[in-house]
Design an enzyme around this catalytic site. Sequence first.
Site, PDB file in Angstrom:
ATOM      1  N   TYR A  72       0.837  -1.198   0.000  1.00  0.00           N
ATOM      2  CA  TYR A  72       0.000   0.000   0.000  1.00  0.00           C
ATOM      3  C   TYR A  72       0.875   1.253   0.000  1.00  0.00           C
ATOM      4  O   TYR A  72       1.799   1.380   0.802  1.00  0.00           O
ATOM      5  CB  TYR A  72      -0.920  -0.022   1.223  1.00  0.00           C
TER       6      TYR A  72
ATOM      7  N   ASP B 152      -1.120  -7.348   7.008  1.00  0.00           N
ATOM      8  CA  ASP B 152      -2.155  -6.355   6.727  1.00  0.00           C
ATOM      9  C   ASP B 152      -3.345  -7.104   6.146  1.00  0.00           C
ATOM     10  O   ASP B 152      -3.297  -7.579   5.009  1.00  0.00           O
ATOM     11  CB  ASP B 152      -1.625  -5.310   5.738  1.00  0.00           C
TER      12      ASP B 152
ATOM     13  N   LYS C  66     -11.888   0.890   5.783  1.00  0.00           N
ATOM     14  CA  LYS C  66     -12.314   0.179   4.581  1.00  0.00           C
ATOM     15  C   LYS C  66     -13.524  -0.730   4.864  1.00  0.00           C
ATOM     16  O   LYS C  66     -14.614  -0.245   5.083  1.00  0.00           O
ATOM     17  CB  LYS C  66     -11.136  -0.592   3.995  1.00  0.00           C
TER      18      LYS C  66
END
Length: 374
Positions: free
Chosen positions: A99, A171, A196
């Site tokens: 990310y 993650d 999210k």
Amino acid sequence: MRKETKAIHAAMEVANNNPDIVPPVHRSTVYELDKKGRTEGDWHYTRLENPNRVQWEQVLKVMEEGKAAAAFSSGVAAASAVFRALEPDDHIIIPEDVYAGNRKLVNKLMKPWGLQADFIDMTDLQNIADHINKDTKLIWVETPSNPLMSIMDIEAISELAHDNGAIACVDNTWPTPINQMPLKLGADLVVHSTTKYFGGHSDILGGAVIAKEQDERFEKIRLVQRVGGAVPSPDDCWMLARSTRTLPYRMKGHNENATTLARFLQNHPKVEKVFYPGLGTHAGHEIADKQMSGFGGMISFLIDGTADEAIDIVGQSKLIGRATSLGGVESTWEHRRSSEGEGSITPENLIRISVGLEHADDLLEDLEQALSDE
């Protein structure tokens, strides 16, 4: 009491006669101490403890089947706490396709602080082993990766980390604990951007760290949370706990819609390649099938064209929103390279789509018209 005093104290001692079915929001920033003074374990300030945060952390702990959880104000704040629980000169291994916010966090903040880091291809276990050194303390796993959907073997990487005196942190933002359970696969820590899928409606910012054990390592993370102060508000904790009640059902819809769209894209003449671990053609499908119970709501694909053409396709959508971030009930997509900035390895013709919960046929119609040459 005079009116000035009444205005402050009138409601303080009124309580419900019966317990709440839905927990209330506790907005008080301070708590009254006993007449005899403060004792160890007493709550006294909301940065350190809050009823809604404690409830939310309990939800996280239960969902990921861990022993402890710490909630943060954002996903990057949660990741930062994991890194700051290490020591300067410690070494970490992290995916090259990670990310973009965490890449920037490591390069711009943690490396100047003293952290050593190697960004590498982590789909190759031997490549990870080759990069481990005497200072390696943590291997960061992101599977599926963002945005190339690379699949990493959590169980094998965790075992490799432990054999070399390191820990594995996963993650799990994209799969969520509905589709993947890293702690049960051997990982020591799980990190989420709860903004999210846990939030699920694109209206809450948050992050979390969940630990397999409530040990000294986790207490360092807890210290960063409380002293560093990047904590979520009571309202955000309440909203996240509420949203999680529908998470299993939402993820079922995300999984189903994404599978439908991935198959459509795979057969479209304008699409060069589709990255979705649920497809048998995906390079990591076998490992994904082993460690995931569902393949998630995220798809990336390469168009047969240039960056400008990819941007133009995104711009032609009528239903799918043009936005970054992901995990909402509404579908969104973006030309990912435009969002990532320095250090990106994302192909310039890649589009990333967060598949929402609209009817699949409506999404297919929008994709078809956006990809058309007309």
